[in-house]
Write a protein that holds these residues in place. Structure first.
Motif, short mmCIF file in Angstrom:
data_model
loop_
_atom_site.label_atom_id
_atom_site.label_comp_id
_atom_site.label_asym_id
_atom_site.label_seq_id
_atom_site.Cartn_x
_atom_site.Cartn_y
_atom_site.Cartn_z
N HIS A 1 0.84 -1.19 0.00
CA HIS A 1 0.00 0.00 0.00
C HIS A 1 0.88 1.25 0.00
CE1 HIS A 1 -3.58 -2.36 0.72
NE2 HIS A 1 -3.01 -2.94 1.76
N PRO A 2 1.52 1.59 -1.11
CA PRO A 2 2.34 2.80 -1.17
C PRO A 2 1.45 4.04 -1.20
CG PRO A 2 2.16 1.84 -3.35
CD PRO A 2 1.48 0.88 -2.40
N ARG A 3 2.06 5.20 -1.03
CA ARG A 3 1.27 6.43 -1.09
C ARG A 3 0.61 6.59 -2.46
NH1 ARG A 3 1.18 10.61 2.25
NH2 ARG A 3 3.06 9.90 3.29
N PHE A 4 1.36 6.23 -3.51
CA PHE A 4 0.81 6.25 -4.86
C PHE A 4 0.86 4.85 -5.44
CE2 PHE A 4 2.32 10.61 -4.29
CZ PHE A 4 1.25 11.34 -4.76
N GLY A 5 -0.13 4.47 -6.20
CA GLY A 5 -0.12 3.17 -6.86
C GLY A 5 -1.02 3.19 -8.07
N ARG A 6 -0.63 2.49 -9.10
CA ARG A 6 -1.44 2.44 -10.31
C ARG A 6 -2.30 1.19 -10.31
NH1 ARG A 6 -0.63 6.38 -13.70
NH2 ARG A 6 1.27 7.61 -13.55
N SER A 7 -3.48 1.33 -10.87
CA SER A 7 -4.41 0.21 -10.93
C SER A 7 -5.33 0.44 -12.11
CB SER A 7 -5.20 0.12 -9.61
OG SER A 7 -6.04 -1.00 -9.62
N GLY A 8 -6.30 -0.47 -12.24
CA GLY A 8 -7.32 -0.27 -13.26
C GLY A 8 -7.21 -1.23 -14.42
N ASN A 9 -8.23 -1.20 -15.25
CA ASN A 9 -8.33 -2.05 -16.42
C ASN A 9 -7.53 -1.44 -17.56
OD1 ASN A 9 -9.11 -3.51 -18.67
ND2 ASN A 9 -11.24 -3.73 -17.99
N HIS A 10 -6.48 -2.12 -17.96
CA HIS A 10 -5.61 -1.55 -18.98
C HIS A 10 -6.25 -1.57 -20.37
CE1 HIS A 10 -2.20 -0.92 -16.35
NE2 HIS A 10 -2.43 -2.11 -15.82
N ASN A 11 -7.44 -2.18 -20.49
CA ASN A 11 -8.15 -2.13 -21.75
C ASN A 11 -8.91 -0.82 -21.92
OD1 ASN A 11 -7.39 -4.75 -22.57
ND2 ASN A 11 -9.00 -5.65 -21.28
N LEU A 12 -9.02 -0.06 -20.83
CA LEU A 12 -9.71 1.22 -20.89
C LEU A 12 -8.75 2.31 -21.37
CD1 LEU A 12 -11.77 1.00 -17.57
CD2 LEU A 12 -12.58 0.62 -19.90
N PRO A 13 -9.27 3.34 -21.99
CA PRO A 13 -8.39 4.36 -22.58
C PRO A 13 -7.68 5.27 -21.58
CG PRO A 13 -10.70 4.96 -22.87
CD PRO A 13 -10.69 3.56 -22.34
N ALA A 14 -8.14 5.31 -20.34
CA ALA A 14 -7.51 6.17 -19.33
C ALA A 14 -6.96 5.31 -18.20
CB ALA A 14 -8.51 7.19 -18.80
N ARG A 15 -6.26 5.95 -17.26
CA ARG A 15 -5.58 5.22 -16.19
C ARG A 15 -6.08 5.69 -14.82
NH1 ARG A 15 -5.10 2.29 -19.51
NH2 ARG A 15 -3.26 1.54 -20.65
N LEU A 16 -5.94 4.77 -13.86
CA LEU A 16 -6.37 5.03 -12.49
C LEU A 16 -5.15 5.09 -11.59
CD1 LEU A 16 -8.54 5.21 -10.23
CD2 LEU A 16 -8.55 2.71 -10.18
N LEU A 17 -5.03 6.19 -10.83
CA LEU A 17 -3.96 6.36 -9.85
C LEU A 17 -4.58 6.34 -8.46
CD1 LEU A 17 -0.94 7.07 -9.26
CD2 LEU A 17 -1.65 9.47 -9.27
N LEU A 18 -4.08 5.45 -7.60
CA LEU A 18 -4.55 5.38 -6.22
C LEU A 18 -3.67 6.27 -5.35
CD1 LEU A 18 -5.16 1.53 -5.93
CD2 LEU A 18 -6.78 3.31 -6.61
N TYR A 19 -4.29 7.13 -4.57
CA TYR A 19 -3.55 8.10 -3.76
C TYR A 19 -3.99 7.98 -2.31
CZ TYR A 19 -1.96 12.74 -2.16
OH TYR A 19 -1.35 13.77 -1.47
N ARG A 20 -3.04 7.76 -1.42
CA ARG A 20 -3.28 7.63 0.01
C ARG A 20 -2.59 8.78 0.74
NH1 ARG A 20 -1.85 2.88 -2.46
NH2 ARG A 20 -3.46 1.25 -2.49
N PRO A 21 -3.22 9.94 0.79
CA PRO A 21 -2.55 11.15 1.27
C PRO A 21 -2.22 11.17 2.75
CG PRO A 21 -4.87 11.59 0.90
CD PRO A 21 -4.60 10.22 0.35
N ILE A 22 -2.92 10.36 3.57
CA ILE A 22 -2.65 10.39 5.02
C ILE A 22 -2.01 9.09 5.47
CG2 ILE A 22 -4.53 12.03 5.42
CD1 ILE A 22 -6.18 9.70 6.57
N LEU A 23 -1.29 8.42 4.59
CA LEU A 23 -0.71 7.13 4.89
C LEU A 23 0.16 7.15 6.15
CD1 LEU A 23 -0.41 4.18 3.82
CD2 LEU A 23 1.68 4.95 2.68
#
Length: 348
Positions: free
Chosen positions: A171-193
């Motif tokens: 569980h890093p502060r930033f992490g990438r995820s999401g369906n790579h078949n979709l045209p855009a990307r998802l960034l997971l952000y945990r600002p108070i980690l």
């Protein structure tokens, strides 16, 4: 490429801070932001009212999403007669189960009925995925990604909450995820980690945002009421101060027992899997224990044999309890959080 922030709101202290941080960024930069509350139908009603207070405090609008189990229940209705007849279950019990397998509009209960079991135990903890993640993804996040909008999803995770959450590699502060078949990307952000609970309390006070009143009664966490992973002390608080929650779970256990997946093995008996809390919750009880047995155990001292006269007293973080109590008193003066409120008890 377009970008948008999405902040998950739960009514808990950590998500309050994340929502405030996201709202501040939106005001500062003008970057679009959406705030999501996944409604499980199993929160205390004060949590719903708290989210509305949070909206007013931050000047935001929270979108409410919830999972619809109509299709899941229909599939269960289609499968159940064949499965139960093969197991030798009587037709009247089959008819009774089919009568129950229709949507109630309460996501948590509909999920339990569709599954034929509670999400209790390490191997069956599907509640978060079904009730929180899936409706948020299906109704908001994935449609944004499919339309070409990249999303930064703000999550209220703190490393000091648990050993699992302290695993910053997972569980890093930033992490990438999401369906790579979709045209855009998802960034997971945990600002108070790296925040502590002291930091969280201080931020609430400094930012002037409300604190969920349930913390004033000694709870360390707020979410489902109760959660399947609830601590013994918190169960005692619920049993003594919010008994209507115990009544609700007793009714849900009774309903689930009538449609339980293991019904065929004991067609005329209460099914042991149809309990809200997992097997092993109550010491010296073999298998699962119904909610009344769990509530009785919560009122005992360590070992479960002697009644604890202090059971039900606040046992959470003193600073958090105190800060929430101050806000609770202020809120009641303003007409919020009416006593009883359908949950059975309120301190005068």
């Amino acid at each position: 490429m377009n970008f948008q922030d999405v902040a998950n709101v739960s009514g808990g202290k950590d998500s309050d801070c994340v929502a405030a941080l996201c709202a501040d960024r939106q005001q500062r930069t003008g970057r679009p932001a959406r705030f999501l509350m996944a409604d499980t139908g199993h929160e205390h009603e004060w949590t719903y009212e708290h989210v509305h207070r949070l909206e007013a405090s931050l000047g935001i609008s929270v979108e409410w999403v919830k999972r619809d189990f109509t299709e899941d229940l229909a599939r269960r209705r289609a499968r159940l007669p064949r499965q139960w007849r093969e197991a030798g279950v009587s037709e009247n019990l089959i008819d009774d189960a089919l009568e129950l397998l229709h949507p109630t509009g309460i996501p948590y209960l509909d999920m339990v009925m569709a599954k034929g079991m509670f999400a209790a135990g390490a191997s069956r903890k599907f509640c978060t995925e079904y009730l929180k993640v899936m409706p948020s993804d299906d109704q908001v996040v994935n449609p944004l990604l499919a339309s070409g909008v990249s999303v930064t999803q703000w999550l209220g995770i703190r490393a000091d909450e648990s050993k699992k959450r302290a695993d910053t590699e997972k569980h890093p502060r930033f992490g990438r995820s999401g369906n790579h078949n979709l045209p855009a990307r998802l960034l997971l952000y945990r600002p108070i980690l790296d925040w502590t609970v002291t930091d969280v309390i201080a931020y609430h006070k400094r930012r002037g945002i409300p604190i969920n009143p349930l913390y004033a009664f000694g709870f360390n966490r707020v979410g489902c009421f109760p959660c399947i992973n609830e601590r013994k002390g918190a169960i005692a608080i619920i049993a003594t101060r919010f008994p209507a929650a115990i009544d609700k779970l007793r009714e849900w256990e009774s309903l689930c027992a009538r449609v339980a997946v293991a019904r065929g093995t004991q067609p005329d008996k209460f099914d042991g899997t149809a309990t809200f809390f997992p097997a092993g919750t109550v010491p010296r009880v073999i298998g699962n224990a119904p909610i009344d047995a769990v509530a009785d155990w919560a009122m005992t001292s360590r070992g479960g044999l002697q009644v604890n006269i202090f059971a039900g007293a606040p046992d959470g973080n003193d600073a958090l309890t105190s800060a929430a109590a101050e806000d609770f008193e202020r809120a009641q003066d303003e007409g919020h959080y009416a006593c009883t409120g359908g949950m059975g008890w309120c301190e005068a």
